[in-house]
Scaffold this motif. Structure first.
Motif, PDB file in Angstrom:
ATOM      1  N   LEU A  29      -3.066   3.116   6.050  1.00 55.96           N
ATOM      2  CA  LEU A  29      -4.627   1.936   4.782  1.00 55.96           C
ATOM      3  C   LEU A  29      -4.122   0.786   4.612  1.00 55.96           C
ATOM      4  N   ILE A  30      -2.434   1.416   4.247  1.00 55.12           N
ATOM      5  CA  ILE A  30      -1.548   0.015   3.910  1.00 55.12           C
ATOM      6  C   ILE A  30      -2.084  -1.127   4.670  1.00 55.12           C
ATOM      7  N   GLU A  31      -1.741  -0.171   6.586  1.00 56.48           N
ATOM      8  CA  GLU A  31      -1.438  -1.853   7.210  1.00 56.48           C
ATOM      9  C   GLU A  31      -2.979  -2.157   7.627  1.00 56.48           C
ATOM     10  N   ALA A  32      -3.962  -1.254   8.029  1.00 54.92           N
ATOM     11  CA  ALA A  32      -5.271  -1.438   8.370  1.00 54.92           C
ATOM     12  C   ALA A  32      -5.654  -2.597   7.460  1.00 54.92           C
ATOM     13  N   ARG A  63      -2.484   1.871  -4.168  1.00 56.18           N
ATOM     14  CA  ARG A  63      -2.934   1.218  -5.810  1.00 56.18           C
ATOM     15  C   ARG A  63      -3.841  -0.045  -4.938  1.00 56.18           C
ATOM     16  N   VAL A  64      -5.109   0.040  -5.713  1.00 52.40           N
ATOM     17  CA  VAL A  64      -5.800  -1.246  -4.973  1.00 52.40           C
ATOM     18  C   VAL A  64      -5.001  -2.817  -5.525  1.00 52.40           C
ATOM     19  N   ASN A  65      -5.703  -4.057  -5.074  1.00 48.13           N
ATOM     20  CA  ASN A  65      -4.387  -4.971  -5.189  1.00 48.13           C
ATOM     21  C   ASN A  65      -5.484  -5.578  -5.908  1.00 48.13           C
ATOM     22  N   PHE A 114      -4.935  -2.732  -0.185  1.00 51.17           N
ATOM     23  CA  PHE A 114      -4.141  -1.574  -0.694  1.00 51.17           C
ATOM     24  C   PHE A 114      -3.131  -2.094  -0.606  1.00 51.17           C
ATOM     25  N   LEU A 115      -2.009  -1.421  -1.848  1.00 50.85           N
ATOM     26  CA  LEU A 115      -0.756  -1.901  -2.240  1.00 50.85           C
ATOM     27  C   LEU A 115       0.217  -0.618  -1.994  1.00 50.85           C
ATOM     28  N   GLY A 116       1.318  -0.478  -1.785  1.00 51.07           N
ATOM     29  CA  GLY A 116       2.387   0.676  -2.129  1.00 51.07           C
ATOM     30  C   GLY A 116       3.505  -0.337  -1.997  1.00 51.07           C
ATOM     31  N   THR A 117       4.348   0.870  -2.727  1.00 55.14           N
ATOM     32  CA  THR A 117       5.791   0.320  -3.011  1.00 55.14           C
ATOM     33  C   THR A 117       6.488  -0.353  -1.666  1.00 55.14           C
ATOM     34  N   GLY A 118       7.203  -1.508  -1.856  1.00 53.75           N
ATOM     35  CA  GLY A 118       7.661  -2.227  -1.012  1.00 53.75           C
ATOM     36  C   GLY A 118       6.665  -2.174   0.093  1.00 53.75           C
ATOM     37  N   ALA A 176      -7.827   4.934  -3.219  1.00 54.04           N
ATOM     38  CA  ALA A 176      -6.653   5.518  -3.519  1.00 54.04           C
ATOM     39  C   ALA A 176      -6.403   6.937  -4.528  1.00 54.04           C
ATOM     40  N   ASP A 177      -7.189   6.748  -5.322  1.00 55.84           N
ATOM     41  CA  ASP A 177      -7.267   8.120  -6.079  1.00 55.84           C
ATOM     42  C   ASP A 177      -6.621   9.373  -5.296  1.00 55.84           C
TER      43      ASP A 177
END
Length: 490
Positions: free
Chosen positions: A304-307, A345-347, A324-328, A141-142
């Motif tokens: 990555l978020i979907e995986a 970012r990581v949950n 993994f979290l993203g906006t929305g 994420a970084d």
């Protein structure tokens, strides 16, 4: 020939040779100056009222020029500057990749995350393995966030450089207006304007570095300048070139257009887009190359978020963001999720330092109890981890607008992004090297054609010295004959 005519011939020859000597001195003094062209004296024969040749007349000072070579130099300079500007920007973008041996790119971080999950899956009760997986997830994420920050900094820098380029263009157009006025008035009055012509050529060459141009010569040495797309930059007076810079950039920011004489020529909405010059390269970098690379990073983040998304174990087909979290919510691949790489970012539910549990990586449940894959809490449960490892190489659909294969696995897509940037940089490096040779040889040929050869000038100086001496001897001879004539009449 009468003695008066002979004296007139000698006097005019002395005056002509003096002018030639002065011009040769100018040539020698300016031989090393950039853009200086060789000057020569234009002479013609004078005639008496009876039609008898009566000496030499200086008609003016001319300079050597080659319009074809000069136009080629303007064009090749513009193309070379544009390519170099894009290459400089791509070199900065390549900092997101860094040394491949150090494995700092998003693709390398993705590989490290996959390996740590494989190790964790082989020993799902190992806390150290779980911590390593969490660390690599954070690094992933970084890497996407820092890469996005660099890409947007490249765009912001390009925008600021566009503003600088526009200021330079306006300054050069102002100098061009002054010089062009001197040349037109001087040509009309018969004055020597050769130095002003040299200076104007240098201004035009500097202008071609900033923006692709073409020129049209008119009567009395006047010149008209157009952009390479046909918009008037200068005709008697300089035309206005405007640009409103944008200070802060993110993935959703679009820069402003450069406007010449009311016509957008670079940036969004350019109806007559320029095709060369530093300004073109900066606009291409800001609005095309960097944007495409940002879209690729965003697609990696979305993939990555979907995986790592979790499926509701009580209602199959319902998904929520997992590790993994993203906006929305995850966005379908038909639309590139602009800027999601900046927010990934990581949950925190998987991070013990933020009150989460490492076991959630193995068991699921990051999106809530209904998403727990291991409700029994078996320490040896590895199905979820194996599923995550498989997801790296599972074919999925990516946006087709990012210049990569839309049907690829997450791992291959990330690797293709690295290849896209590196191959583009390699191709641009080759183009710059070729164009540099073209510019160099064109400039060399132009200098060989119009420049000053010191040896030739010194040879001419010797010839002028002999001609000057001959004219002096003629005057001496006429003087002697006049003395003899006067003595005979006494």
């Amino acid at each position: 020939m009468s003695l008066s005519v002979a004296l007139q011939v000698a006097q005019s020859a002395l005056a002509a040779r003096q002018t030639e000597s002065s011009v040769i001195a100018r040539n020698i003094a300016g031989a090393q100056e950039p853009g200086f062209s060789k000057k020569s004296v234009q002479l013609s024969t004078m005639y008496t009222s009876s039609g008898q040749a009566g000496g030499l007349k200086v008609n003016g000072i001319a300079r050597l020029s080659d319009s074809a070579l000069y136009s080629s130099l303007l064009s090749s300079t513009s193309v070379g500057t544009s390519q170099q500007t894009v290459l400089d920007g791509m070199t900065r973008l390549a900092e997101t990749i860094g040394d491949t041996e150090l494995e700092t790119s998003p693709a390398a971080k993705l590989g490290q995350l996959k390996l740590s999950l494989q190790n964790y899956a082989s020993d799902p009760n190992n806390v150290v393995m779980a911590q390593d997986a969490l660390l690599n997830a954070k690094n992933m994420a970084d890497s996407l966030r820092s890469s996005t920050e660099l890409v947007q900094d490249v765009r912001a820098t390009a925008d600021a450089d566009m503003a600088t380029s526009v200021r330079e263009i306006n300054s050069l157009l102002g100098k061009l207006e002054d010089l062009n006025s001197v040349i037109v008035k001087g040509t009309q009055s018969g004055a020597d304007v050769t130095d002003a012509l040299d200076s104007r050529d240098q201004v035009l060459l500097s202008l071609s570095e900033e923006i692709g141009i073409s020129t049209l010569s008119r009567a009395n040495g006047d010149v008209v300048v157009y952009t390479d797309s046909g918009v008037t930059l200068f005709e008697t007076t300089a035309r206005s070139v405007t640009f409103e810079p944008t200070i802060t950039y993110d993935a959703n920011t679009s820069g402003n257009a450069v406007i010449v004489d009311g016509v957008p020529v670079a940036g969004p909405g350019a109806v007559m887009p320029i095709s060369s010059g530093r300004l073109h390269g900066l606009a291409e970098l800001r609005d095309d190359t960097a944007v495409t690379y940002q879209d690729q990073l965003d697609e990696i983040a979305r993939g990555l978020i979907e995986a790592f998304q979790e499926e509701d174990q009580t209602t199959p087909g319902v998904f929520q963001q997992g590790l993994f979290l993203g906006t929305g919510t995850p966005i379908p691949p038909s639309t590139v999720p602009s800027g999601i790489a900046a927010d990934i970012r990581v949950n925190p539910n998987a991070d013990p330092d933020q009150g989460g549990s490492l076991d959630a990586i193995r068991d699921g449940g990051l999106a809530g109890a209904a998403f727990n894959y291991n409700p029994a809490g078996n320490a040896g449960f590895s199905d979820r981890l194996q599923e995550l490892v498989t997801a790296f190489d599972t074919p999925r659909t990516f946006a087709s607008s990012v210049e990569l294969d839309p049907d690829a696995s997450l791992s291959s897509f990330a690797a293709s992004s690295v290849s896209w940037l590196e191959s583009g940089r390699k191709a641009m490096t080759s183009n710059v090297e070729i164009q540099s040779v073209i510019v160099g040889r064109t400039a060399e040929n132009l200098n060989n054609t119009t420049g000053v050869n010191i040896d030739e000038e010194m040879t001419l100086l010797l010839e002028i010295e002999r001609a000057y001496s001959a004219a002096s001897r003629l005057i001496t001879a006429v003087d002697s004959m006049l003395d003899d004539l006067l003595m005979a009449t006494r």
